[in-house]
Motif scaffolding. Structure first.
Motif, PDB file in Angstrom:
ATOM      1  N   GLU A  28       0.830  -1.209   0.000  1.00  0.00           N
ATOM      2  CA  GLU A  28       0.000   0.000   0.000  1.00  0.00           C
ATOM      3  C   GLU A  28       0.863   1.257   0.000  1.00  0.00           C
ATOM      4  O   GLU A  28       0.577   2.218  -0.717  1.00  0.00           O
ATOM      5  CB  GLU A  28      -0.920  -0.021   1.225  1.00  0.00           C
ATOM      6  N   ILE A  29       1.922   1.254   0.789  1.00  0.00           N
ATOM      7  CA  ILE A  29       2.829   2.409   0.802  1.00  0.00           C
ATOM      8  C   ILE A  29       3.493   2.579  -0.553  1.00  0.00           C
ATOM      9  O   ILE A  29       3.622   3.705  -1.063  1.00  0.00           O
ATOM     10  CB  ILE A  29       3.888   2.233   1.916  1.00  0.00           C
ATOM     11  N   ALA A  30       3.922   1.466  -1.157  1.00  0.00           N
ATOM     12  CA  ALA A  30       4.536   1.533  -2.483  1.00  0.00           C
ATOM     13  C   ALA A  30       3.555   2.109  -3.497  1.00  0.00           C
ATOM     14  O   ALA A  30       3.945   2.897  -4.376  1.00  0.00           O
ATOM     15  CB  ALA A  30       4.996   0.140  -2.914  1.00  0.00           C
ATOM     16  N   ALA A  31       2.281   1.743  -3.386  1.00  0.00           N
ATOM     17  CA  ALA A  31       1.280   2.263  -4.320  1.00  0.00           C
ATOM     18  C   ALA A  31       1.062   3.755  -4.137  1.00  0.00           C
ATOM     19  O   ALA A  31       0.872   4.490  -5.114  1.00  0.00           O
ATOM     20  CB  ALA A  31      -0.040   1.510  -4.133  1.00  0.00           C
ATOM     21  N   VAL A  32       1.114   4.230  -2.900  1.00  0.00           N
ATOM     22  CA  VAL A  32       0.897   5.654  -2.631  1.00  0.00           C
ATOM     23  C   VAL A  32       1.978   6.507  -3.271  1.00  0.00           C
ATOM     24  O   VAL A  32       1.698   7.517  -3.926  1.00  0.00           O
ATOM     25  CB  VAL A  32       0.834   5.903  -1.107  1.00  0.00           C
ATOM     26  N   GLY A  33       3.235   6.111  -3.084  1.00  0.00           N
ATOM     27  CA  GLY A  33       4.333   6.959  -3.550  1.00  0.00           C
ATOM     28  C   GLY A  33       4.992   6.539  -4.836  1.00  0.00           C
ATOM     29  O   GLY A  33       5.872   7.237  -5.328  1.00  0.00           O
ATOM     30  N   GLY A  34       4.596   5.377  -5.395  1.00  0.00           N
ATOM     31  CA  GLY A  34       5.275   4.884  -6.586  1.00  0.00           C
ATOM     32  C   GLY A  34       6.664   4.351  -6.278  1.00  0.00           C
ATOM     33  O   GLY A  34       7.560   4.419  -7.129  1.00  0.00           O
ATOM     34  N   HIS A  35       6.849   3.805  -5.073  1.00  0.00           N
ATOM     35  CA  HIS A  35       8.166   3.351  -4.633  1.00  0.00           C
ATOM     36  C   HIS A  35       8.463   1.945  -5.144  1.00  0.00           C
ATOM     37  O   HIS A  35       7.561   1.143  -5.368  1.00  0.00           O
ATOM     38  CB  HIS A  35       8.239   3.355  -3.104  1.00  0.00           C
ATOM     39  N   HIS A  36       9.755   1.651  -5.293  1.00  0.00           N
ATOM     40  CA  HIS A  36      10.195   0.318  -5.689  1.00  0.00           C
ATOM     41  C   HIS A  36      10.152  -0.605  -4.472  1.00  0.00           C
ATOM     42  O   HIS A  36      10.414  -0.189  -3.329  1.00  0.00           O
ATOM     43  CB  HIS A  36      11.605   0.371  -6.263  1.00  0.00           C
ATOM     44  N   LEU A  37       9.858  -1.889  -4.733  1.00  0.00           N
ATOM     45  CA  LEU A  37       9.598  -2.834  -3.645  1.00  0.00           C
ATOM     46  C   LEU A  37      10.295  -4.161  -3.917  1.00  0.00           C
ATOM     47  O   LEU A  37      10.254  -4.671  -5.039  1.00  0.00           O
ATOM     48  CB  LEU A  37       8.078  -3.053  -3.530  1.00  0.00           C
ATOM     49  N   LEU A  38      10.932  -4.721  -2.876  1.00  0.00           N
ATOM     50  CA  LEU A  38      11.557  -6.037  -2.948  1.00  0.00           C
ATOM     51  C   LEU A  38      10.920  -6.943  -1.900  1.00  0.00           C
ATOM     52  O   LEU A  38      10.885  -6.608  -0.715  1.00  0.00           O
ATOM     53  CB  LEU A  38      13.067  -5.938  -2.701  1.00  0.00           C
ATOM     54  N   LEU A  39      10.402  -8.087  -2.346  1.00  0.00           N
ATOM     55  CA  LEU A  39       9.792  -9.072  -1.469  1.00  0.00           C
ATOM     56  C   LEU A  39      10.709 -10.283  -1.372  1.00  0.00           C
ATOM     57  O   LEU A  39      11.052 -10.886  -2.392  1.00  0.00           O
ATOM     58  CB  LEU A  39       8.424  -9.494  -2.009  1.00  0.00           C
ATOM     59  N   SER A  40      11.109 -10.639  -0.163  1.00  0.00           N
ATOM     60  CA  SER A  40      12.040 -11.750   0.040  1.00  0.00           C
ATOM     61  C   SER A  40      11.414 -12.763   0.986  1.00  0.00           C
ATOM     62  O   SER A  40      10.923 -12.399   2.063  1.00  0.00           O
ATOM     63  CB  SER A  40      13.360 -11.240   0.619  1.00  0.00           C
ATOM     64  N   GLY A  41      11.413 -14.033   0.591  1.00  0.00           N
ATOM     65  CA  GLY A  41      10.856 -15.052   1.452  1.00  0.00           C
ATOM     66  C   GLY A  41      10.876 -16.419   0.802  1.00  0.00           C
ATOM     67  O   GLY A  41      11.207 -16.557  -0.385  1.00  0.00           O
ATOM     68  N   PRO A  42      10.532 -17.468   1.546  1.00  0.00           N
ATOM     69  CA  PRO A  42      10.543 -18.835   1.013  1.00  0.00           C
ATOM     70  C   PRO A  42       9.536 -19.006  -0.113  1.00  0.00           C
ATOM     71  O   PRO A  42       8.633 -18.182  -0.297  1.00  0.00           O
ATOM     72  CB  PRO A  42      10.158 -19.686   2.242  1.00  0.00           C
ATOM     73  N   PRO A  43       9.645 -20.093  -0.872  1.00  0.00           N
ATOM     74  CA  PRO A  43       8.671 -20.337  -1.941  1.00  0.00           C
ATOM     75  C   PRO A  43       7.264 -20.520  -1.377  1.00  0.00           C
ATOM     76  O   PRO A  43       7.074 -21.071  -0.296  1.00  0.00           O
ATOM     77  CB  PRO A  43       9.182 -21.633  -2.589  1.00  0.00           C
ATOM     78  N   GLY A  44       6.265 -20.048  -2.125  1.00  0.00           N
ATOM     79  CA  GLY A  44       4.881 -20.293  -1.769  1.00  0.00           C
ATOM     80  C   GLY A  44       4.325 -19.423  -0.672  1.00  0.00           C
ATOM     81  O   GLY A  44       3.283 -19.744  -0.094  1.00  0.00           O
ATOM     82  N   THR A  45       4.979 -18.306  -0.368  1.00  0.00           N
ATOM     83  CA  THR A  45       4.482 -17.440   0.706  1.00  0.00           C
ATOM     84  C   THR A  45       3.623 -16.294   0.195  1.00  0.00           C
ATOM     85  O   THR A  45       3.141 -15.484   0.994  1.00  0.00           O
ATOM     86  CB  THR A  45       5.666 -16.865   1.510  1.00  0.00           C
ATOM     87  N   GLY A  46       3.438 -16.178  -1.116  1.00  0.00           N
ATOM     88  CA  GLY A  46       2.540 -15.155  -1.659  1.00  0.00           C
ATOM     89  C   GLY A  46       3.232 -13.962  -2.272  1.00  0.00           C
ATOM     90  O   GLY A  46       2.585 -12.936  -2.522  1.00  0.00           O
ATOM     91  N   LYS A  47       4.529 -14.049  -2.563  1.00  0.00           N
ATOM     92  CA  LYS A  47       5.242 -12.902  -3.125  1.00  0.00           C
ATOM     93  C   LYS A  47       4.682 -12.526  -4.491  1.00  0.00           C
ATOM     94  O   LYS A  47       4.423 -11.355  -4.771  1.00  0.00           O
ATOM     95  CB  LYS A  47       6.747 -13.222  -3.229  1.00  0.00           C
ATOM     96  N   THR A  48       4.506 -13.519  -5.349  1.00  0.00           N
ATOM     97  CA  THR A  48       3.975 -13.245  -6.693  1.00  0.00           C
ATOM     98  C   THR A  48       2.524 -12.782  -6.611  1.00  0.00           C
ATOM     99  O   THR A  48       2.113 -11.878  -7.350  1.00  0.00           O
ATOM    100  CB  THR A  48       4.086 -14.505  -7.563  1.00  0.00           C
TER     101      THR A  48
END
Length: 500
Positions: free
Chosen positions: A204-224
């Motif tokens: 939500e914060i990334a959507a507000v400001g147009g910020h770049h975002l990195l999601l890190s975590g194990p497979p199958g946790t919902g990153k995609t």
């Protein structure tokens, strides 16, 4: 008089310089020559045009035909000049009147039957035609692009015969139907995501400001899943942003759907993509994925699996919002104001830090895996978030009050963005240094907190400014339009804690 002039447009990146087509008929052996730096497809126009004119039951001049495409130092490529050349030949021979030619520009490729075929880059060309105050005629197959340009007298035609009848005032050409946005944002709904409150907050914060975002975590946790739902919570494109984006699609030959013309693009290239596919290029420069994601989202899944050289070419456009492609004969510039969302696993097997002890990677393997991402690239990513494994009870329970849908979140995002637009006319991620000083002013306690964080984490000047931009977005989301508070700054620093 055996000289006639018609007007058309070239294609050079997303610009469309004017081309003056001069046609001269003279004595001598019959033949046709095209000059003015034409490439192979343009030189072959003499055969397409000759057969098309004859198929339309006009007479092709049995004289020496010289076609000059000015300016002579501008490379000409493609079949977009066929219609203008054909009309110039007919006007020079007195077979069609000239009165409409000087106030109208023509684009289109001719089939041997005289039918008009679509060409790439019509939308940016029509935008330039509108600025010149002239009218335009384009193939009916390009009507979707023509419909997007308001306040322009543009006509569509199916064939050379229709255009000639219009020039002779024997028939009218149709105007394209105006584009009407269906109002739907589309895409998967954020309510499908269970748990992951911190990642949802970062999204939500990334959507507000147009910020770049990195999601890190194990497979199958919902990153995609999270990344695919970002376009659904972004505000729709404003008219000028949509035209800028669709101009790139027009140049690239991508389909344009009138009902969805204000939806934000979402591009997700595979990790085997080359640098040219990502940023654009080729002997005749074409836009890449970062330009096709202009004013939208570029999602890079399995970020460390991309070739390091491919990732490094993103560094400049992440800062400038544009990409310049230089070749020996030409230089093209494409817009690339995209929002980067990336996803990665914490280690080669994906389970580093998992409570079940499933990771068997050695420390050296993990270090080499994470070293595929350079420090300068990570320094440009504003929000870096860990996405842990979702507890089974969260997956099995029905949708709860915390699982907000995209429409609810989008309403907050739109309201917060209005603060930024009213203040600076752009999203917070695009604020310049002077605007940061004006809009992200900190009080003494906030300055002390930020100074300690910069010293402890060894942050760069770029990271310092990016933290302030993120804090400004959090403040806008909180409704604090006047100042950035300590809680806003603390949350921004929390998301800067390197997730990898």
């Amino acid at each position: 008089m055996s000289l006639a002039v018609t007007l058309t447009r070239a294609q050079e990146g997303v610009s469309a310089p004017q081309v003056i087509v001069e046609v001269h008929l003279s004595g001598g052996l019959p033949g046709t020559s095209i000059v003015g730096l034409p490439e192979a497809a343009v030189r072959e126009a003499r055969d397409r045009v000759r057969v098309a004119i004859q198929a339309t039951l006009f007479e092709y001049p049995a004289r020496r035909v010289t076609v000059n495409l000015a300016p002579a130092d501008l490379p000409k490529e493609g079949g977009r000049y066929d219609l203008a050349i054909a009309l110039g030949i007919l006007a020079a021979g007195g077979q069609v009147p000239r009165k409409k030619l000087e106030h109208c520009e023509f684009m289109g490729e001719l089939a041997l039957s005289g039918a008009l075929r679509a060409v790439n880059g019509v939308l940016p060309a029509l935008l330039r035609v509108r600025a010149s105050g002239r009218s335009a005629v384009v193939p009916r197959a390009n009507a979707a692009e023509a419909a997007l340009v308001e306040d322009l007298d543009v006509r569509v035609a199916d064939s050379l015969a229709e255009v000639c009848a219009w020039l002779c005032d024997k028939a009218e050409l149709d105007c394209p139907q105006a584009a009407v946005w269906d109002g739907a944002v589309g895409g998967p709904d954020l309510a499908d995501v269970r748990g992951q409150l911190q990642a949802r907050r970062a999204l939500e914060i990334a959507a507000v400001g147009g910020h770049h975002l990195l999601l890190s975590g194990p497979p199958g946790t919902g990153k995609t899943m999270l990344a695919e739902r970002l376009p659904g919570i972004l505000p729709p494109l404003r008219s000028f942003e949509a035209l800028e984006t669709l101009a790139v699609y027009s140049v690239a030959g991508q389909d344009i759907q009138l009902a969805h013309w204000r939806r934000r693009p979402f591009r997700a290239p595979h990790h085997t993509a080359s640098a040219v596919a990502l940023v654009g290029g080729g002997s005749h420069p074409r836009p890449g994925e970062i330009s096709l994601a202009h004013h939208g989202v570029l999602f890079l899944d399995e970020l460390p699996e991309f070739d390091r050289h491919v990732l490094e070419v993103l560094r400049e456009p992440l800062e400038s919002g544009r990409i310049a492609i230089a070749r020996a004969a030409r230089r093209c510039e494409f817009p690339a104001q995209f929002q980067l969302v990336a996803a990665m696993n914490p280690c080669p097997c994906g389970y580093a830090g998992d409570p079940g002890g499933r990771c068997h990677c050695t420390p050296d393997q993990i270090t080499r895996y994470r070293a595929r991402l350079s420090g300068p690239l990570l320094d440009r990513i504003d929000l870096q978030v860990e996405v842990p494994r979702v507890p089974l009870e969260d997956l099995m329970q029905a949708r709860g009050a915390r699982d907000e849908d995209s429409a609810t979140v989008r309403a907050r995002v739109v309201a917060a963005r209005e603060h930024a637009y009213a203040r600076a006319g752009r999203p917070n991620a695009e604020l310049a240094a002077r605007e940061i000083e004006r809009d992200c002013a900190l009080g003494p306690p906030e300055r002390a907190l930020l100074a300690r964080a910069v010293d402890k984490l060894g942050l760069s000047a770029r990271a310092y400014h990016r933290i302030l931009r993120v804090a400004r977005s959090i403040a806008d989301l909180d409704g604090a339009a006047a100042c950035v508070g300590r809680e806003h700054l603390a949350e921004a620093l929390q998301f800067r804690g390197l997730a990898i």
